[in-house]
Design a protein around this motif. Sequence first.
Motif, PDB file in Angstrom:
ATOM      1  N   LEU A 285     -55.847  -2.537 -18.908  1.00 17.88           N
ATOM      2  CA  LEU A 285     -55.711  -3.747 -19.718  1.00 17.88           C
ATOM      3  C   LEU A 285     -54.284  -4.277 -19.645  1.00 17.88           C
ATOM      4  N   LEU A 286     -53.317  -3.374 -19.681  1.00  8.79           N
ATOM      5  CA  LEU A 286     -51.915  -3.777 -19.579  1.00  8.79           C
ATOM      6  C   LEU A 286     -51.647  -4.480 -18.251  1.00  8.79           C
ATOM      7  N   ASP A 287     -52.146  -3.919 -17.154  1.00  2.73           N
ATOM      8  CA  ASP A 287     -51.927  -4.528 -15.837  1.00  2.73           C
ATOM      9  C   ASP A 287     -52.521  -5.935 -15.774  1.00  2.73           C
ATOM     10  N   ALA A 288     -53.731  -6.091 -16.315  1.00  2.00           N
ATOM     11  CA  ALA A 288     -54.377  -7.412 -16.302  1.00  2.00           C
ATOM     12  C   ALA A 288     -53.605  -8.403 -17.162  1.00  2.00           C
ATOM     13  N   ALA A 289     -53.105  -7.941 -18.311  1.00  2.95           N
ATOM     14  CA  ALA A 289     -52.322  -8.819 -19.187  1.00  2.95           C
ATOM     15  C   ALA A 289     -50.989  -9.185 -18.544  1.00  2.95           C
TER      16      ALA A 289
END
Length: 424
Positions: A285-289
């Motif tokens: 999720l962090l990478d996508a954000a």
Amino acid sequence: MISALLASSDSAGAAALSADLSSVGIHVLGAFGCDALVREAVRQAPDVVVCWEPSPGEALFRATEMLAATAALPVALFTLDADAAKIERALRAGVHEVVVNGHAAPRLRSVLQTAMARFRREQELREAMADLTHRYEERKLVDRAKGLLMSVRQLPEEEAFRVLRTAAMQANLRLGQVAQQVIDGARSAEGVNRAGQLRMLSQRIVKLQALLAAGSGADEAAPRLAASVERVEQTLTLLERQLSSATFGDLLSALAGPWGELKSALQADASAAELPAIDALAERLLDAAERLTAALEGAGVKPTLAVINLCGRQRMLSQRLAKQALLGVLLGGEAGQQAQQAARETMEAFEAALARLRAAPLSSEEIRAALDASTQAWHELLSGAAQAGSEGGRAVLARASEGLLELFETLTQRYEHSLQALLG
């Protein structure tokens, strides 16, 4: 000498009309069918277009409509058809003068001059209407920009207008252009801030889950975890509503998968054994954000977005360090050592970013005071991270990480709402 382009599907009638036009001093550039009217009008740029059609039909009207939309010119139509419906259709299709039953040579010049005069008047009215529409739209932009400044900067209406007017004078721009910059700047800054919040929430959720797994501060950690989950949902909804699906739709969709899996994983009771899997989902999720936030920053035209992004990222790093300190204790073994090493890298990244924020030209007295306060809170967080193995240390870690998060939430909002960010 007036130049004319002749359009007709009747070659014999066109030849007669061409001769009459030449006899009264009109320079005929050539005669063409309706299918070539627009092309030849653009190529030869006549003063007027003269059409001869005994019974005009849709082929001619489509050609004159296309001419009006492509390279508007005065158009005069000579015809034998007195049908009022066709005359009305001709006028709607961009014809300026319709002459029924013949084209007596002595009247040709006055007919063409009438068509040209009507065309000029029509253009004047169009320009006046366009100017009026532009002024109306500009007024709406100014009112909207004033409202933004009044809301985010707590300015009275007169002061908000003065800020816009001063910025317009300094930049040598129209007031409406500056107003549009304010609106665009506010939208871009809000997008970067909200997308950056998702980064922070991905790490905060794991931190809170780790506190629950450690049995530390459940009374505070549990409601904060529930609030974080709800905030992710709200932020995703707002971003989907505000951002262009054509431009950012793929990046928004990339958030849905990791978040759906992470949300499902959080339904289980908190335990140290489940933390690695939950953390892996949070990292996705962090990478996508991160990708969405970087795209939003890159899509903006203001360098101030980089500062907003940098400050917003400090929120994430504050939660990331707290998470890594807890994982280093709870996981043990190689996984714990990896978390501790990652925590050291997070410390370095946070302190480097803090130095960049202090050196950034985007500043104010309240921003400098907030940076000073964040430095003190950072040292408290470091103290808690060093004692994460004890119950008291985890309490310090939880309190300090939430305090530092609150400081950087406020600071990011101040950057977002600063006049430099709004006005560029």
